[in-house]
Scaffold this active site. Structure first.
Site, mmCIF file in Angstrom:
data_model
loop_
_atom_site.group_PDB
_atom_site.id
_atom_site.type_symbol
_atom_site.label_atom_id
_atom_site.label_comp_id
_atom_site.label_asym_id
_atom_site.label_seq_id
_atom_site.Cartn_x
_atom_site.Cartn_y
_atom_site.Cartn_z
ATOM 1 C CG HIS A 186 -0.012 0.130 2.493
ATOM 2 N ND1 HIS A 186 0.482 -0.985 3.161
ATOM 3 C CD2 HIS A 186 0.513 1.217 3.125
ATOM 4 C CE1 HIS A 186 1.250 -0.575 4.153
ATOM 5 N NE2 HIS A 186 1.306 0.747 4.156
ATOM 6 C CG HIS A 238 7.430 5.108 1.365
ATOM 7 N ND1 HIS A 238 7.173 6.190 2.191
ATOM 8 C CD2 HIS A 238 7.284 4.006 2.145
ATOM 9 C CE1 HIS A 238 6.907 5.758 3.397
ATOM 10 N NE2 HIS A 238 6.957 4.424 3.411
HETATM 11 O O1 3AM Z 1 3.633 2.499 4.712
HETATM 12 P P1 3AM Z 1 4.812 2.138 5.538
HETATM 13 O O2 3AM Z 1 5.093 0.680 5.569
HETATM 14 O O3 3AM Z 1 6.021 2.941 5.236
HETATM 15 O O4 3AM Z 1 5.717 2.288 9.295
HETATM 16 C C1 3AM Z 1 4.310 2.258 9.314
HETATM 17 C C2 3AM Z 1 3.718 1.923 7.957
HETATM 18 O O5 3AM Z 1 4.459 2.641 7.000
HETATM 19 C C3 3AM Z 1 3.804 3.655 9.503
HETATM 20 O O6 3AM Z 1 2.458 3.585 9.063
HETATM 21 C C4 3AM Z 1 2.353 2.576 8.059
HETATM 22 C C5 3AM Z 1 1.263 1.617 8.421
HETATM 23 O O7 3AM Z 1 1.540 0.998 9.651
HETATM 24 N N1 3AM Z 1 3.862 4.112 10.886
HETATM 25 C C6 3AM Z 1 3.865 3.365 12.004
HETATM 26 N N2 3AM Z 1 3.934 4.152 13.085
HETATM 27 C C7 3AM Z 1 3.991 5.438 12.647
HETATM 28 C C8 3AM Z 1 4.063 6.711 13.284
HETATM 29 N N3 3AM Z 1 4.092 6.826 14.602
HETATM 30 C C9 3AM Z 1 3.946 5.405 11.235
HETATM 31 N N4 3AM Z 1 3.987 6.513 10.498
HETATM 32 C C10 3AM Z 1 4.051 7.700 11.156
HETATM 33 N N5 3AM Z 1 4.086 7.794 12.505
#
Ligand code: 3AM
Length: 176
Positions: free
Chosen positions: A36, A119
């Site tokens: 995603h 990304h």
């Molecule tokens: O889409 P990606 O995989 O980059 O790393 C987590 C994931 O990112 C991010 O939200 C997405 C869905 O879980 N994520 C987790 N904790 C976060 C936070 N505290 C976060 N993004 C921003 N702040």
């Protein structure tokens, strides 16, 4: 529950991503159902807050657009944490992100402190040799997905398990 907003990816794009998921020791590659593009992380909320968030997201009016994923990157610098492919520059994507941000701030959520770096996470890394990561990024620098139509954005829930995160589309919000 733990929530975030994201774009789902069509099968054709997911297939192109799955094809470049190889060759890095210590990589835990994202499975099809984990792929995603995160728009805005929301975090842990209760049921009442989730309803308010759903309402706020449903009231967003933004145009649909075409998007393309391009290139690869990694967060974490010398200790790379992940591998990802980026989004080609897209004004409507930034517009949608801003709309979501302001809708969430209007209902009292804290502003997002992190800069939006659109990304799609391809892998989470554990002790991957930095040379292998650098080689991967060089080898796939010219990666480009097929362009695809973004006609909606989604509210996802995330469950953390020992086998990685389980993401589920809870709601879909059409774009115009
Ligand atoms: O889409 P990606 O995989 O980059 O790393 C987590 C994931 O990112 C991010 O939200 C997405 C869905 O879980 N994520 C987790 N904790 C976060 C936070 N505290 C976060 N993004 C921003 N702040």
């Amino acid at each position: 529950m733990r929530l975030f907003t994201a774009l789902a990816l069509p099968d054709e794009v997911a297939r192109a991503l799955l094809l470049i998921q190889a060759g890095v020791p210590g990589a835990r590659w994202s499975r099809r159902e984990q792929l995603h593009l995160t728009l805005r992380f929301i975090g842990e909320v209760d049921g009442a807050e989730a309803l308010v968030i759903d309402d706020a997201l449903a009231s967003i009016a933004a145009p649909g657009f075409t998007l393309e994923l391009k290139g690869t990157g990694s967060f974490g610098g010398k200790k790379p944490r992940d591998l990802w492919t980026g989004a080609a520059p897209s004004a409507p994507l930034l517009h949608l992100n801003r709309k979501i941000e302001s809708a969430l701030q209007r209902i009292g959520r804290e502003p997002e402190a992190r800069k939006f770096t659109p990304h799609v996470t391809l892998a989470r890394l554990k002790h991957s040799p930095s040379g292998a990561v650098a080689d991967y990024l060089t080898d796939h620098a010219l990666f480009a997905s097929p362009p695809f139509a973004v006609t909606a954005f989604c509210l996802y829930s995330s469950k953390l398990t020992s086998d990685g995160s389980i993401y589920r589309v809870e709601k879909e919000y059409p774009l115009q």
